[in-house]
Design a protein around this motif. Structure first.
Motif, PDB file in Angstrom:
ATOM      1  N   PHE A 101       0.810  -1.218   0.000  1.00 49.42           N
ATOM      2  CA  PHE A 101       0.000   0.000   0.000  1.00 49.42           C
ATOM      3  C   PHE A 101       0.847   1.272   0.000  1.00 49.42           C
ATOM      4  O   PHE A 101       0.325   2.371  -0.157  1.00 49.42           O
ATOM      5  CB  PHE A 101      -0.957   0.009   1.194  1.00 49.42           C
ATOM      6  CG  PHE A 101      -0.337  -0.432   2.504  1.00 49.42           C
ATOM      7  CD1 PHE A 101       0.702   0.254   3.078  1.00 49.42           C
ATOM      8  CD2 PHE A 101      -0.824  -1.557   3.158  1.00 49.42           C
ATOM      9  CE1 PHE A 101       1.277  -0.151   4.277  1.00 49.42           C
ATOM     10  CE2 PHE A 101      -0.264  -1.977   4.370  1.00 49.42           C
ATOM     11  CZ  PHE A 101       0.782  -1.264   4.928  1.00 49.42           C
ATOM     12  N   ILE A 102       2.150   1.160   0.189  1.00 48.95           N
ATOM     13  CA  ILE A 102       3.050   2.312   0.125  1.00 48.95           C
ATOM     14  C   ILE A 102       3.610   2.437  -1.290  1.00 48.95           C
ATOM     15  O   ILE A 102       4.150   1.478  -1.829  1.00 48.95           O
ATOM     16  CB  ILE A 102       4.206   2.167   1.138  1.00 48.95           C
ATOM     17  CG1 ILE A 102       3.662   2.028   2.558  1.00 48.95           C
ATOM     18  CG2 ILE A 102       5.160   3.343   1.039  1.00 48.95           C
ATOM     19  CD1 ILE A 102       4.721   1.705   3.596  1.00 48.95           C
ATOM     20  N   ALA A 103       3.449   3.613  -1.897  1.00 51.70           N
ATOM     21  CA  ALA A 103       3.961   3.863  -3.255  1.00 51.70           C
ATOM     22  C   ALA A 103       3.502   2.767  -4.217  1.00 51.70           C
ATOM     23  O   ALA A 103       4.302   2.219  -4.981  1.00 51.70           O
ATOM     24  CB  ALA A 103       5.487   3.977  -3.236  1.00 51.70           C
TER      25      ALA A 103
ATOM     26  N   LYS B 171       4.246  11.677  -0.756  1.00 46.74           N
ATOM     27  CA  LYS B 171       3.996  11.076  -2.071  1.00 46.74           C
ATOM     28  C   LYS B 171       3.854   9.565  -1.996  1.00 46.74           C
ATOM     29  O   LYS B 171       3.228   8.958  -2.867  1.00 46.74           O
ATOM     30  CB  LYS B 171       5.096  11.455  -3.050  1.00 46.74           C
ATOM     31  CG  LYS B 171       6.465  10.880  -2.716  1.00 46.74           C
ATOM     32  CD  LYS B 171       7.479  11.250  -3.786  1.00 46.74           C
ATOM     33  CE  LYS B 171       8.842  10.606  -3.499  1.00 46.74           C
ATOM     34  NZ  LYS B 171       9.827  10.933  -4.571  1.00 46.74           N
ATOM     35  N   LYS B 172       4.431   8.924  -0.978  1.00 41.17           N
ATOM     36  CA  LYS B 172       4.347   7.472  -0.868  1.00 41.17           C
ATOM     37  C   LYS B 172       2.967   6.993  -0.438  1.00 41.17           C
ATOM     38  O   LYS B 172       2.635   5.816  -0.588  1.00 41.17           O
ATOM     39  CB  LYS B 172       5.400   6.963   0.118  1.00 41.17           C
ATOM     40  CG  LYS B 172       6.820   6.991  -0.426  1.00 41.17           C
ATOM     41  CD  LYS B 172       7.792   6.365   0.534  1.00 41.17           C
ATOM     42  CE  LYS B 172       9.181   6.250  -0.062  1.00 41.17           C
ATOM     43  NZ  LYS B 172       9.258   5.256  -1.144  1.00 41.17           N
ATOM     44  N   TYR B 173       2.163   7.878   0.084  1.00 43.49           N
ATOM     45  CA  TYR B 173       0.867   7.492   0.634  1.00 43.49           C
ATOM     46  C   TYR B 173      -0.308   8.022  -0.185  1.00 43.49           C
ATOM     47  O   TYR B 173      -1.455   7.686   0.082  1.00 43.49           O
ATOM     48  CB  TYR B 173       0.766   7.966   2.088  1.00 43.49           C
ATOM     49  CG  TYR B 173       1.916   7.474   2.916  1.00 43.49           C
ATOM     50  CD1 TYR B 173       1.917   6.186   3.452  1.00 43.49           C
ATOM     51  CD2 TYR B 173       3.055   8.257   3.109  1.00 43.49           C
ATOM     52  CE1 TYR B 173       3.004   5.709   4.172  1.00 43.49           C
ATOM     53  CE2 TYR B 173       4.146   7.779   3.825  1.00 43.49           C
ATOM     54  CZ  TYR B 173       4.111   6.510   4.357  1.00 43.49           C
ATOM     55  OH  TYR B 173       5.178   6.027   5.057  1.00 43.49           O
ATOM     56  N   ILE B 174      -0.011   8.849  -1.187  1.00 51.81           N
ATOM     57  CA  ILE B 174      -1.075   9.474  -1.965  1.00 51.81           C
ATOM     58  C   ILE B 174      -1.871   8.452  -2.769  1.00 51.81           C
ATOM     59  O   ILE B 174      -3.076   8.615  -2.987  1.00 51.81           O
ATOM     60  CB  ILE B 174      -0.498  10.589  -2.874  1.00 51.81           C
ATOM     61  CG1 ILE B 174      -1.615  11.505  -3.347  1.00 51.81           C
ATOM     62  CG2 ILE B 174       0.290  10.000  -4.025  1.00 51.81           C
ATOM     63  CD1 ILE B 174      -2.251  12.302  -2.236  1.00 51.81           C
TER      64      ILE B 174
ATOM     65  N   LEU C 186      -2.298   8.780   7.724  1.00 50.26           N
ATOM     66  CA  LEU C 186      -1.478   8.899   6.530  1.00 50.26           C
ATOM     67  C   LEU C 186      -1.242  10.344   6.110  1.00 50.26           C
ATOM     68  O   LEU C 186      -0.301  10.624   5.362  1.00 50.26           O
ATOM     69  CB  LEU C 186      -2.110   8.107   5.384  1.00 50.26           C
ATOM     70  CG  LEU C 186      -2.252   6.606   5.636  1.00 50.26           C
ATOM     71  CD1 LEU C 186      -2.866   5.925   4.430  1.00 50.26           C
ATOM     72  CD2 LEU C 186      -0.912   5.980   5.985  1.00 50.26           C
ATOM     73  N   LEU C 187      -2.081  11.243   6.584  1.00 49.01           N
ATOM     74  CA  LEU C 187      -1.879  12.654   6.258  1.00 49.01           C
ATOM     75  C   LEU C 187      -0.626  13.210   6.919  1.00 49.01           C
ATOM     76  O   LEU C 187      -0.079  14.225   6.479  1.00 49.01           O
ATOM     77  CB  LEU C 187      -3.091  13.472   6.700  1.00 49.01           C
ATOM     78  CG  LEU C 187      -4.407  13.172   5.977  1.00 49.01           C
ATOM     79  CD1 LEU C 187      -5.531  14.011   6.571  1.00 49.01           C
ATOM     80  CD2 LEU C 187      -4.280  13.441   4.479  1.00 49.01           C
ATOM     81  N   LEU C 188      -0.147  12.534   7.964  1.00 51.03           N
ATOM     82  CA  LEU C 188       1.025  13.000   8.692  1.00 51.03           C
ATOM     83  C   LEU C 188       2.254  12.122   8.472  1.00 51.03           C
ATOM     84  O   LEU C 188       3.300  12.358   9.072  1.00 51.03           O
ATOM     85  CB  LEU C 188       0.711  13.076  10.199  1.00 51.03           C
ATOM     86  CG  LEU C 188      -0.394  14.059  10.594  1.00 51.03           C
ATOM     87  CD1 LEU C 188      -0.634  14.010  12.097  1.00 51.03           C
ATOM     88  CD2 LEU C 188      -0.047  15.473  10.151  1.00 51.03           C
ATOM     89  N   GLU C 189       2.129  11.106   7.618  1.00 53.91           N
ATOM     90  CA  GLU C 189       3.282  10.263   7.311  1.00 53.91           C
ATOM     91  C   GLU C 189       4.163  10.951   6.266  1.00 53.91           C
ATOM     92  O   GLU C 189       3.687  11.707   5.423  1.00 53.91           O
ATOM     93  CB  GLU C 189       2.825   8.906   6.788  1.00 53.91           C
ATOM     94  CG  GLU C 189       2.129   8.038   7.834  1.00 53.91           C
ATOM     95  CD  GLU C 189       3.084   7.519   8.893  1.00 53.91           C
ATOM     96  OE1 GLU C 189       4.274   7.308   8.570  1.00 53.91           O
ATOM     97  OE2 GLU C 189       2.646   7.323  10.036  1.00 53.91           O
TER      98      GLU C 189
END
Length: 389
Positions: free
Chosen positions: A137-139, A218-221, A211-214
């Motif tokens: 789920f990352i990138a 760009k990896k979480y968008i 995820l807004l604060l990770e």
């Protein structure tokens, strides 16, 4: 021959050096693959190709001259072997110069990101490269695009996620068999408490991200824009937020993954420090044995959590969503109770539960986990699955 790719960079198989330096606990979710091989006297072959490090960010590492990257990774690899007490059973293979009839096992978490062109030529020389999608789920788009460029790539994961919307959105191009290669449940998780003496409430465990604060954003968008959510485990977040109101039905042991703070300095520090000390300080085996039911919460990208199987091993009746357990041999109504993922449905189930039926499910499920998800059985499952590709 099976070879593990750059295992020193993450904590899937063993403790990486960066975890030791940051005093973080390595989960070693698939560490049984090395442990079982060692106990059987088998050689563990690994490839270290100098394209990634566990200590230096991928955004920086690929700018370092090639000779210096190899020197740094050589030192990192030796330290990795030392802190994990590995010896001659670990055999480092050479980077192939011509095509070889071997299978490379790579965890997409880091193997399918960064400057993929640095490693693509090496990966193409193997007959098969199995990308395990844990944490995909990352990138996600980047990983999909990189893997798509390899004709010898196969995808694998803890369950069959080919019917999950998130997977289909990014991997619609994939037309080979999806390999179910799951984690194993440690033998310390076992059913030791009589059903009738347990708390009739469900225990909820796990963590959730904001995820807004990770960082980096760009990896979480990909996940945020596709699922329209800001956490991988929305059910966990809901239970955490409403824990007091749910206390008659659910005992909440869910915590934020990090201490999300507003100051930029603290945010930077929290990126390297996860807020799970309280969770790890709990006797999780006893906690599961204290309860009749368990809610662990699946990730929206498709995979079940290992905690779900650990809870079942301890005699809890799992309440879960069936679509996330395809390929696991778990049958709704026989091994767990099916829900639609909403708190309303879970409360309804717990309000109308037949505890005798629950006791029967608990016995069958704990036996299945013991028989099919123990390290020895799954080590042979991985070996046979990869051999038969």
């Amino acid at each position: 021959m099976t070879i593990y790719y750059n295992p020193h960079t993450d904590d899937f198989l063993a403790e990486p050096l960066q975890f030791r330096l940051l005093n973080r606990r390595a989960l070693k979710k698939y560490g049984f693959l090395i442990n079982e091989a060692r106990s059987s006297g088998n050689t563990i072959r690994i490839l270290i190709d100098g394209t990634s490090s566990g200590l230096i960010s991928e955004r920086v590492f690929h700018f370092i001259p090639r000779w210096l990257r190899f020197l740094f990774v050589e030192l990192e690899f030796r330290a990795w072997k030392y802190i994990n007490c590995f010896g001659d059973e670990i055999e480092r293979v050479k980077i192939p110069e011509v095509p070889v009839k071997d299978t490379l096992i790579a965890f997409s978490y880091k193997a399918a990101t960064g400057n993929f062109e640095l490693r693509k030529a090496t990966l193409e020389k193997y007959q098969t490269v199995v990308f395990h999608l844990s944490h995909y789920f990352i990138a996600t788009a980047e990983k999909s695009d990189n893997i798509k460029g390899l004709s010898n790539a196969y995808l694998a994961g803890d369950s069959d996620i080919t019917d999950i919307d998130y997977f289909k959105h990014f991997f619609a191009w994939y037309d080979k068999p999806f390999l179910v290669l799951p984690f194993a449940v440690s033998e310390r998780f076992w059913n030791k408490t009589p059903w009738t003496t347990r708390d009739k409430r469900a225990v909820a465990t796990g963590s959730f991200h904001n995820l807004l604060l990770e960082k980096p954003k760009k990896k979480y968008i990909d996940f945020i824009t596709t699922t329209k959510t800001t956490t991988y485990h929305p059910l966990r977040l809901s239970i955490y937020q409403k824990s007091e109101k749910l206390n008659n039905y659910i005992k909440c042991h869910i915590n934020p993954y990090r201490e999300y703070r507003r100051s930029k300095v603290n945010q930077l520090l929290s990126h390297f420090q996860i807020s799970q000390k309280q969770y790890f300080s709990i006797d999780i085996v006893q906690l599961y044995n204290n309860h009749c039911y368990a809610i662990i919460g699946e990730e929206l990208s498709g995979f079940p959590a290992i905690g779900a199987f650990e809870a079942m091993a301890c005699g809890c009746v799992l309440i879960a969503q069936p679509q996330y357990y395809k390929g696991t041999n778990l049958i709704p109504g026989k091994h767990y109770l099916s829900c639609d993922g909403s708190l309303e449905d879970i409360v309804r189930i717990l309000s109308n539960i037949n505890h005798k039926k629950g006791e029967d499910i608990a016995k069958v499920a704990s036996q299945l986990v013991k028989n099919q998800y123990n390290p020895k059985i799954l080590y042979h499952h991985w070996t046979n699955t990869i051999r038969n590709i």
